[in-house]
Design a protein around this motif. Structure first.
Motif, PDB file in Angstrom:
ATOM      1  N   GLU A  32      35.633  14.118  31.606  1.00  0.00           N
ATOM      2  CA  GLU A  32      35.677  12.902  32.422  1.00  0.00           C
ATOM      3  C   GLU A  32      34.437  12.812  33.316  1.00  0.00           C
ATOM      4  OE1 GLU A  32      37.644  10.476  32.086  1.00  0.00           O
ATOM      5  OE2 GLU A  32      36.683   9.353  33.716  1.00  0.00           O
ATOM      6  N   ARG A  47      42.847  22.238  22.080  1.00  0.00           N
ATOM      7  CA  ARG A  47      44.179  21.923  22.583  1.00  0.00           C
ATOM      8  C   ARG A  47      45.201  22.035  21.461  1.00  0.00           C
ATOM      9  NH1 ARG A  47      43.747  16.508  24.348  1.00  0.00           N
ATOM     10  NH2 ARG A  47      44.010  16.127  22.123  1.00  0.00           N
ATOM     11  N   GLU A  77      39.159  18.966  30.075  1.00  0.00           N
ATOM     12  CA  GLU A  77      39.261  17.510  30.003  1.00  0.00           C
ATOM     13  C   GLU A  77      38.728  16.861  31.277  1.00  0.00           C
ATOM     14  OE1 GLU A  77      43.371  17.388  29.024  1.00  0.00           O
ATOM     15  OE2 GLU A  77      43.024  17.174  26.866  1.00  0.00           O
ATOM     16  N   ASP A  78      38.946  17.519  32.399  1.00  0.00           N
ATOM     17  CA  ASP A  78      38.336  17.034  33.641  1.00  0.00           C
ATOM     18  C   ASP A  78      36.825  16.990  33.504  1.00  0.00           C
ATOM     19  OD1 ASP A  78      40.712  16.672  34.861  1.00  0.00           O
ATOM     20  OD2 ASP A  78      40.589  18.401  36.195  1.00  0.00           O
ATOM     21  N   PRO A 127      47.042  26.439  29.127  1.00  0.00           N
ATOM     22  CA  PRO A 127      47.051  24.968  29.234  1.00  0.00           C
ATOM     23  C   PRO A 127      46.194  24.466  30.381  1.00  0.00           C
ATOM     24  CG  PRO A 127      49.260  25.795  28.848  1.00  0.00           C
ATOM     25  CD  PRO A 127      48.391  26.999  29.076  1.00  0.00           C
ATOM     26  N   ALA A 128      46.206  25.197  31.491  1.00  0.00           N
ATOM     27  CA  ALA A 128      45.415  24.771  32.640  1.00  0.00           C
ATOM     28  C   ALA A 128      43.931  24.721  32.286  1.00  0.00           C
ATOM     29  CB  ALA A 128      45.646  25.733  33.809  1.00  0.00           C
ATOM     30  N   SER A 129      43.473  25.642  31.433  1.00  0.00           N
ATOM     31  CA  SER A 129      42.070  25.657  31.036  1.00  0.00           C
ATOM     32  C   SER A 129      41.728  24.407  30.247  1.00  0.00           C
ATOM     33  CB  SER A 129      41.788  26.898  30.187  1.00  0.00           C
ATOM     34  OG  SER A 129      42.155  28.067  30.897  1.00  0.00           O
ATOM     35  N   ILE A 130      42.646  23.990  29.378  1.00  0.00           N
ATOM     36  CA  ILE A 130      42.411  22.759  28.616  1.00  0.00           C
ATOM     37  C   ILE A 130      42.278  21.576  29.558  1.00  0.00           C
ATOM     38  CG2 ILE A 130      43.403  21.183  26.913  1.00  0.00           C
ATOM     39  CD1 ILE A 130      42.618  23.695  25.612  1.00  0.00           C
ATOM     40  N   THR A 131      43.141  21.531  30.545  1.00  0.00           N
ATOM     41  CA  THR A 131      43.069  20.445  31.525  1.00  0.00           C
ATOM     42  C   THR A 131      41.724  20.446  32.240  1.00  0.00           C
ATOM     43  OG1 THR A 131      45.451  20.679  31.863  1.00  0.00           O
ATOM     44  CG2 THR A 131      44.222  19.410  33.500  1.00  0.00           C
ATOM     45  N   ALA A 132      41.265  21.626  32.601  1.00  0.00           N
ATOM     46  CA  ALA A 132      39.976  21.725  33.290  1.00  0.00           C
ATOM     47  C   ALA A 132      38.856  21.219  32.392  1.00  0.00           C
ATOM     48  CB  ALA A 132      39.719  23.182  33.688  1.00  0.00           C
TER      49      ALA A 132
END
Lengths: 245, 245
Positions: A128, A202, A124-125, A117-122
Motif C-alpha cells: 500500500e 499468503r 500488504e501494508d 499471518p501478521a507478516s503477510i499483513t505487514a
DNA sequence: TGCAGGCAAATTGTCAACAATTTATGGGTA
DNA sequence: TACCCATAAATTGTTGACAATTTGCCTGCA
C-alpha cells in the motif's frame, strides 16, 4: 566551494543540545541512501572537502566512510585521486542479479517455513505504501520502497547475515539501474509483481512465489541497456532531502 | 613491548629494495589468515601498538584495517577500548551455517551447469593436497585447505559476488569452530565428505552433491558445543608463520 | 590552431603531537 | 583478606600541519 550547508543537526542550530558528532557510519548511511534514491549518479566524484562541509565532520570521518563504502562496492577509491561513486560493469551487473536470484530464492523458502499471518499483513501494508508513493509522485521514496520490499521479504527468513548480503545487493542494483536502466520511464520494479509475490505467499504457494520473484528479477535485468552515457550530480542537492538514519 | 619483529619485508633486511609499504588490505589479509588457520583465537585483544610493530606500519594503517575487519565481523570495535577478535554468538553461528547451506547449495547448482572436466581434475588435485597436509601433520595448512575447498567449489560457479560472500562466511566459520568446535580432535571438515562431493559432481549427480554438502555442513554445526571457555593467543607467534598474500 | 612543457592550485596521503578515556597500581580502611 | 578510592600508566581518539601527487592552466613554439 565549501558551501557550509551542513546536513547534520540542521534543526538544532546552536542550542544547548549535545550535538552528537556524526560517525563514519552516519556518513555511509547518507551516501547509501542517496545512491538508493538515485540522487547520486555513478561516476560522481566525491571530494573529501565536499562531504566534510556537507555533513559537518572532519576529514578523518569522511576518509573512514570512503573506506567502508569501497568495501561495499559503492565507491571506487584510486590512490591520490579520491573517491568516485562506483560504476558497476556489465559483468558485475550480471553477477549481482544472479546473486539476487540465488539469495532471494533461498530466503523465500526459508521465510515460507515460518511465516505468520501478521507478516503477510505487514507485507500488504508495504504494498500500500508503494502505491501511495507512486500516485503521490514521490519517485525517490517509491524507488526506496521497492528496494525495501525485497528486504522485508528477506527479514521474514530471520537470517541477519543473509539480510546484510541482500542489502549490499540492493544498493548495487540501484547503481546498475541508474547506469543501464531504461531511461524512458522510471518503473523497473513494477508493483504488480510485488503484489503477486505477496499473494502467492499468503496462499502458501512457495514455488509460485519463487517463480514470480525469479522472473521479476530477470525482467529488470533484461531491460538493461549496456550502452548509455553517464550522468553527474550536484552533491549538496543530492544529499539534501535526507531523513535521519 | 614493541618487539620490533616486523613481518613485513622480513627478508629484505635493509637492501635497496623499494620497500613497498603495507596497505590496510595487507594487514587485513594477515589477520584473516591468522584467523583462518586458528592462530588467532576469538577474544584476543589486538592493540594498535602490537600490530604496528609486528607489521611495521603506522597507526593509521592499523586503524583502517580494524575498520575493514569490523565490517567483516572479524573483530569487534569498542570505543576507546580497541579491537578484539570477534566471538560470534550461538545465534550468529546458526545464521552463518544456514547461510552457507543456502549459498553453497545455489552455487553448486550454478557450477554444475557449466562444469568442465578440467575443473573436476583441479578439485581432485585439491583433495590430494588436503590429504598430504593432513598426513604431514601440518594442521594449519590443512585447516586452510579444507576452507579453500569450499571456495574452489564456489569459483566454479563464476560469480565473484557470491564468492566474496562465501569467503566472509568461511572466515566466520573458522571463528565459530575455534570457539565452539569439538576440542577432542581437530577434524571437523572430514576429507571423506569433500571427496564424495567431488565424485558426485564428476558423475553429474547434482542433487547428490548438494545433499552431501548440506549434511556435511549440518554435521559440523551439530558438533558445536555452546558452553566452552575462551582462549587467548600471543600475537607475534600467531602472525609469524605467514606466507605473503 | 595544435600541442608539449612546466608552473600553480587543489586534492589527497602521512605523520606526530596532543586530548580523552580506559586500565592498572597502590595504599588505606573495615 | 577484601574492598574502595585516588593516582599513574597505557591505550585509543582527534586534530592540524606538512608532504606527495594529481589536475588544471598558461605560456611558448612549431
Amino acid at each position: 566551494m565549501a558551501s557550509a550547508a551542513t546536513i547534520a543537526n540542521s534543526s538544532t542550530a546552536k542550542t544547548h543540545m549535545a550535538e552528537a558528532p556524526m560517525t563514519e557510519e552516519d556518513v555511509c548511511a547518507h551516501v547509501r541512501d542517496s545512491v538508493l534514491e538515485r540522487r547520486l549518479a555513478p561516476g560522481t566524484k566525491l571530494t573529501e572537502e565536499s562531504l566534510c562541509s556537507i555533513f559537518g565532520v572532519g576529514r578523518t570521518t569522511v576518509r573512514r566512510a570512503f573506506l567502508l563504502l569501497k568495501r561495499d562496492n559503492i565507491v571506487d577509491l584510486h590512490r591520490n585521486r579520491g573517491a568516485v561513486v562506483a560504476s558497476p560493469t556489465p559483468a558485475e551487473a550480471r553477477d549481482v542479479f544472479e546473486s539476487r536470484r540465488m539469495i532471494e530464492h533461498a530466503l523465500l523458502q526459508q521465510a515460507a517455513s515460518t511465516i505468520a499471518p501478521a507478516s503477510i499483513t505487514a507485507l500488504e501494508d508495504h504494498l500500500e505504501q508503494e502505491r501511495t508513493a507512486l500516485t503521490a509522485g514521490d519517485v525517490g521514496r517509491w524507488i526506496r520502497l521497492t528496494g525495501d520490499f525485497h528486504l522485508h521479504l528477506a527479514r521474514l527468513a530471520g537470517n541477519r547475515v543473509m539480510l546484510e548480503f541482500l542489502k549490499q545487493l540492493v544498493f548495487q542494483t540501484s547503481l546498475i539501474v541508474a547506469l543501464y536502466g531504461p531511461s524512458n520511464n522510471g518503473s523497473n520494479c513494477s508493483g504488480g509483481d510485488h503484489a503477486k509475490i505477496v499473494a502467492a505467499m499468503r496462499d502458501g504457494d512457495l514455488s509460485s512465489a519463487q517463480d514470480i520473484l525469479d522472473s521479476h528479477l530477470r525482467e529488470i535485468e533484461a531491460q538493461l541497456e549496456f550502452n548509455k552515457p553517464e550522468k553527474q550530480n550536484d552533491l549538496v542537492s543530492a544529499f539534501a532531502p535526507m531523513r535521519s538514519a
